[in-house]
Design a protein around this motif. Sequence first.
Motif, PDB file in Angstrom:
ATOM      1  N   PHE A  23      80.769  70.326 -64.176  1.00 59.61           N
ATOM      2  CA  PHE A  23      79.810  69.640 -63.295  1.00 59.61           C
ATOM      3  C   PHE A  23      78.931  68.772 -64.175  1.00 59.61           C
ATOM      4  O   PHE A  23      78.545  69.180 -65.280  1.00 59.61           O
ATOM      5  N   ASP A  24      78.594  67.565 -63.687  1.00 67.90           N
ATOM      6  CA  ASP A  24      77.714  66.707 -64.483  1.00 67.90           C
ATOM      7  C   ASP A  24      76.260  67.135 -64.313  1.00 67.90           C
ATOM      8  O   ASP A  24      75.954  68.134 -63.636  1.00 67.90           O
ATOM      9  N   ASP A  25      75.347  66.386 -64.916  1.00 66.09           N
ATOM     10  CA  ASP A  25      73.929  66.758 -64.912  1.00 66.09           C
ATOM     11  C   ASP A  25      73.333  66.770 -63.510  1.00 66.09           C
ATOM     12  O   ASP A  25      72.322  67.444 -63.261  1.00 66.09           O
ATOM     13  N   LEU A  26      73.938  66.030 -62.576  1.00 70.31           N
ATOM     14  CA  LEU A  26      73.441  65.983 -61.201  1.00 70.31           C
ATOM     15  C   LEU A  26      74.152  66.999 -60.305  1.00 70.31           C
ATOM     16  O   LEU A  26      73.910  67.018 -59.090  1.00 70.31           O
ATOM     17  N   GLY A  27      75.014  67.806 -60.908  1.00 65.73           N
ATOM     18  CA  GLY A  27      75.726  68.817 -60.134  1.00 65.73           C
ATOM     19  C   GLY A  27      76.995  68.324 -59.479  1.00 65.73           C
ATOM     20  O   GLY A  27      77.637  69.064 -58.726  1.00 65.73           O
TER      21      GLY A  27
END
Length: 643
Positions: free
Chosen positions: A469-473
């Motif tokens: 998952f990236d930093d923004l979910g």
Amino acid sequence: MFQLVKYGKNLINSQHANLSYLLNLFIKLLFLLGFVLWAWMFSLNSSHTQTRFSIEGVTQHSNGEKVFDSFTIKQLEFFDETRLIVLNQEFEIINYLSSRQLAIAHLLEQIGLLFCAAIVIISLLLWKQKEQQRLSLFAFCFVACALFSGCFTLFNLDVNNGLSLYASIGILSICFVFYASSYSLLNARSQTASTLLAFASQSGTAMSIAERFHKQLPNTFDLRCLSSLTPDCLGRYRQVLLIASTYGEGAPPETAVTFLNKMKQTQKLTNKVNFSILALGDRTYQHFCAFGHQLAHLLSSKGAKQITDVIEVDRGDKDAIGHWWQQISHFIGKEQSTVSLTDNYHLFGTHSNMLVNPQKPKRAAHRITFKNEGLTYQAGDLLEVIPKYDAIKCQQMLREKGFDCQQQVIFQNTEMPLFEAVRQSNWLGESATSAQQLVDVLTRLPPRVYSIASAPHESNIEIFVRRHFDDLGKPGLASNYLCDLSENELISARIRHHASFHLPKRHCPTILIGAGTGIAPLISLLKGMSVNEQRIPAWLFFGEQSKSTDFYFKDEINAMRSDKSLTHFTPAWSRDGGGYITEQLEQQASSIKKWMLDDNAMIYLCGKQKGFGQSVISCLKSILEEHVYQSLIEDKRIRVDLY
């Protein structure tokens, strides 16, 4: 001892041109000497064997044995000079040698084999020259040895025990024809190899593309890795085509560092060189294709001429690669040439999908196996997967745009439902007047590459994937696609050979360093080593958070420790008080140094480049010293696969 060997190697390399010239000159002088001696002995032999007469005074015993009597032997003495008499089965003289000729014969017997050995040794010393000279050297060595052996035959011509005169001439003639033919063939080849295709690869992508070009255009390019090049090498070619991968955040591949340092130390290239660069990278990184641009700037500053702009390739984009080839084709005299970039993907059925750490949903890791339908690979190779978007989400988006999800379309030369075409393409919600018009402008999603954790002798192919998952979910496309696979679901994938991460041909101690999912190829390598009956020391350093939840491949590791295919295991459980891998490496610094410098061990390193990879490389440079570390990289005794 290691430093002495490296010094000797560098000294030889620095004098390589002069040494090669002197050795080539020496072997030609030996060749000339052998030919002169052979011709001289041929003339002597021819004159002697013209006179043939029987010997009288031979007594035949009842058992059939023929002997000379003493009176006959005395009559065979010519003047006061002792001569060697050569007889055939009928007791006819077929050759005789004077004392002076006998002295030469004895001398040749003593030094002839030494000359032959010298020719063979010199040819082996020159073996590392350009590949196309090797056959010529072998032929030259063969002819020279035949000359010297021919001298022996002519000195002691005996139809009973040796070759006949005509057989000796025949063999020598065949040798000359072989040498002349190979020289002509290789000289013609060297004239066509005016273009060098070089690659700088970290995970094998650049090498794979370069090999594909080279395979489809045989005898047109010389293919070499950047690690084997020097500035002087570039001057041998009119055109140099470079395929360069950017490693991590703008860094060059490990194997390219030495070449860069040599280029920086060079004042100017001695000859005019035209070059073009295909730069491979990933736009998700900040410094996209940085190494390709760095290489172009460096070559230009040293006097090379750039014939095209640097072509940037995002995650293997075939259109960009094809565009580069079209641009440089006319520079290499291949105006009409085309190179197929079609990949042979296969359908793999999912055999199993197991979540190994359910206690950590934010770091979920899956062991996923696929049924192997007869494809071959080696330990350390990769599985290249074509990812797909979620089918339900794609259908929902298409309905919102007014499309029929089940309408049949042609995508990538294959008929399929519209939603299936969209879920494996770069569709960002664009609209079109028809379903076919929509897919006609779409391109396939770039493949993702995963290390294979299984071994070639196993029935299934296994990969180890962490759900990302990236930093923004936002969920990662490929990792979530794979982690959501169900049993018997098909994926499109292919084997990608990763030669720079294969096991060496020689059996040697091995140090394997990995963290997280980077343990996957190390398990494959250990399984590959376990097949060998001979147990070689193997040392695994593995780092993760907690032993209770993150001891991946625990059963396999314990089994390999039991059968001694894994002789040393050093875990680093960071949240259990075990510290990090770098701390464990520092504690074992003296042993690691001994393994590498005294025992000629190998190191395999796999894991995330940022953080883990950078710190481990820095630690190894500190333990081994930076120049030694780089030498081991050049010798392919340290192999790195970081992502």
